[in-house]
Design an enzyme around this catalytic site. Sequence first.
Site, PDB file in Angstrom:
ATOM      1  N   CYS A  79       0.817  -1.219   0.000  1.00 46.69           N
ATOM      2  CA  CYS A  79       0.000   0.000   0.000  1.00 46.69           C
ATOM      3  C   CYS A  79       0.854   1.274   0.000  1.00 46.69           C
ATOM      4  O   CYS A  79       1.449   1.592  -1.026  1.00 46.69           O
ATOM      5  CB  CYS A  79      -0.972  -0.082   1.171  1.00 46.69           C
ATOM      6  SG  CYS A  79      -2.490   0.786   0.849  1.00 46.69           S
ATOM      7  N   HIS A 169      -3.264  -5.244   1.955  1.00 46.11           N
ATOM      8  CA  HIS A 169      -2.620  -5.492   3.258  1.00 46.11           C
ATOM      9  C   HIS A 169      -2.704  -6.973   3.638  1.00 46.11           C
ATOM     10  O   HIS A 169      -3.577  -7.347   4.417  1.00 46.11           O
ATOM     11  CB  HIS A 169      -3.350  -4.692   4.344  1.00 46.11           C
ATOM     12  CG  HIS A 169      -3.062  -3.234   4.354  1.00 46.11           C
ATOM     13  ND1 HIS A 169      -2.130  -2.671   5.180  1.00 46.11           N
ATOM     14  CD2 HIS A 169      -3.575  -2.218   3.624  1.00 46.11           C
ATOM     15  CE1 HIS A 169      -2.084  -1.364   4.984  1.00 46.11           C
ATOM     16  NE2 HIS A 169      -2.959  -1.063   4.035  1.00 46.11           N
ATOM     17  N   GLU A 171      -1.066  -8.580   5.725  1.00 44.86           N
ATOM     18  CA  GLU A 171      -0.838  -8.786   7.169  1.00 44.86           C
ATOM     19  C   GLU A 171      -2.138  -8.704   7.958  1.00 44.86           C
ATOM     20  O   GLU A 171      -2.189  -9.144   9.103  1.00 44.86           O
ATOM     21  CB  GLU A 171       0.201  -7.773   7.693  1.00 44.86           C
ATOM     22  CG  GLU A 171      -0.283  -6.343   7.910  1.00 44.86           C
ATOM     23  CD  GLU A 171      -0.399  -5.513   6.621  1.00 44.86           C
ATOM     24  OE1 GLU A 171      -0.251  -6.077   5.519  1.00 44.86           O
ATOM     25  OE2 GLU A 171      -0.661  -4.304   6.738  1.00 44.86           O
TER      26      GLU A 171
HETATM   27  N1  GLN Z   1      -3.778   6.248   1.015  1.00 45.98           N
HETATM   28  C1  GLN Z   1      -2.454   5.996   1.506  1.00 45.98           C
HETATM   29  C2  GLN Z   1      -1.410   6.815   0.739  1.00 45.98           C
HETATM   30  O1  GLN Z   1      -1.738   7.385  -0.248  1.00 45.98           O
HETATM   31  C3  GLN Z   1      -2.114   4.515   1.422  1.00 45.98           C
HETATM   32  C4  GLN Z   1      -3.095   3.717   2.256  1.00 45.98           C
HETATM   33  C5  GLN Z   1      -2.532   2.501   2.936  1.00 45.98           C
HETATM   34  O2  GLN Z   1      -1.295   2.323   3.051  1.00 45.98           O
HETATM   35  N2  GLN Z   1      -3.411   1.662   3.441  1.00 45.98           N
HETATM   36  O3  GLN Z   1      -0.290   6.902   1.146  1.00 45.98           O
END
Ligand code: GLN
Length: 187
Positions: A79, A169, A171
């Site tokens: 992410c 994610h 995890e």
């Molecule tokens: N929206 C976050 C970003 O742009 C990422 C979201 C996440 O890591 N769950 O950095």
Amino acid sequence: MKIAVLALQGAFYEQEKVIRELGAECLELRQPKDLSKTFDGLILPGGESTAQGKLLRELNMFEPLREMIRGGLPVLATCAGLILLAEKSSNDDRSWFQTLPVTVRRNAYGRQLGSFHTVQDFGGMKDIPMTFIRAPYIEKAEKDVEILARVDGNIVGVRCRNQLALSFHPELDSDRRIHRMFLENIR
Ligand code: GLN
């Protein structure tokens, strides 16, 4: 085997739990001196990429970490971690390590679908649970990037050399196959 987890912001503790559960050691990266310890792999957790990137710069951890990634350190990024690795973003002027030749779209699922869960194949693995939280997806991947997963046609998992990067994610679910794959590739 020892895995370093970037522990400046975001979901790092959840990653550490998984790494320990799978029998590897963990080390938190919080300040420059942590980078001189020895480790075999790196996890860039989810969270807020702008906050993480700024902290990395302020703490003078950005350049040394980028050199390690460029040098081939195995990385698992989820992410916000994917955003930190990406060469560029289609909806944000900022970019960070730029070691992964992809274009990401931040918060790509909009407000309505900010967070959701699905099950999809990933690489050769069937039915991997995927939890997305204000997630990015990959709009464009250069040709040396291996695409491992798509959701609704959008790329959500890739591998390129030493870097394994995900929009979701793993995890936060109980399926450990992706983390196992990461650790096995290091071994
Ligand atoms: N929206 C976050 C970003 O742009 C990422 C979201 C996440 O890591 N769950 O950095």
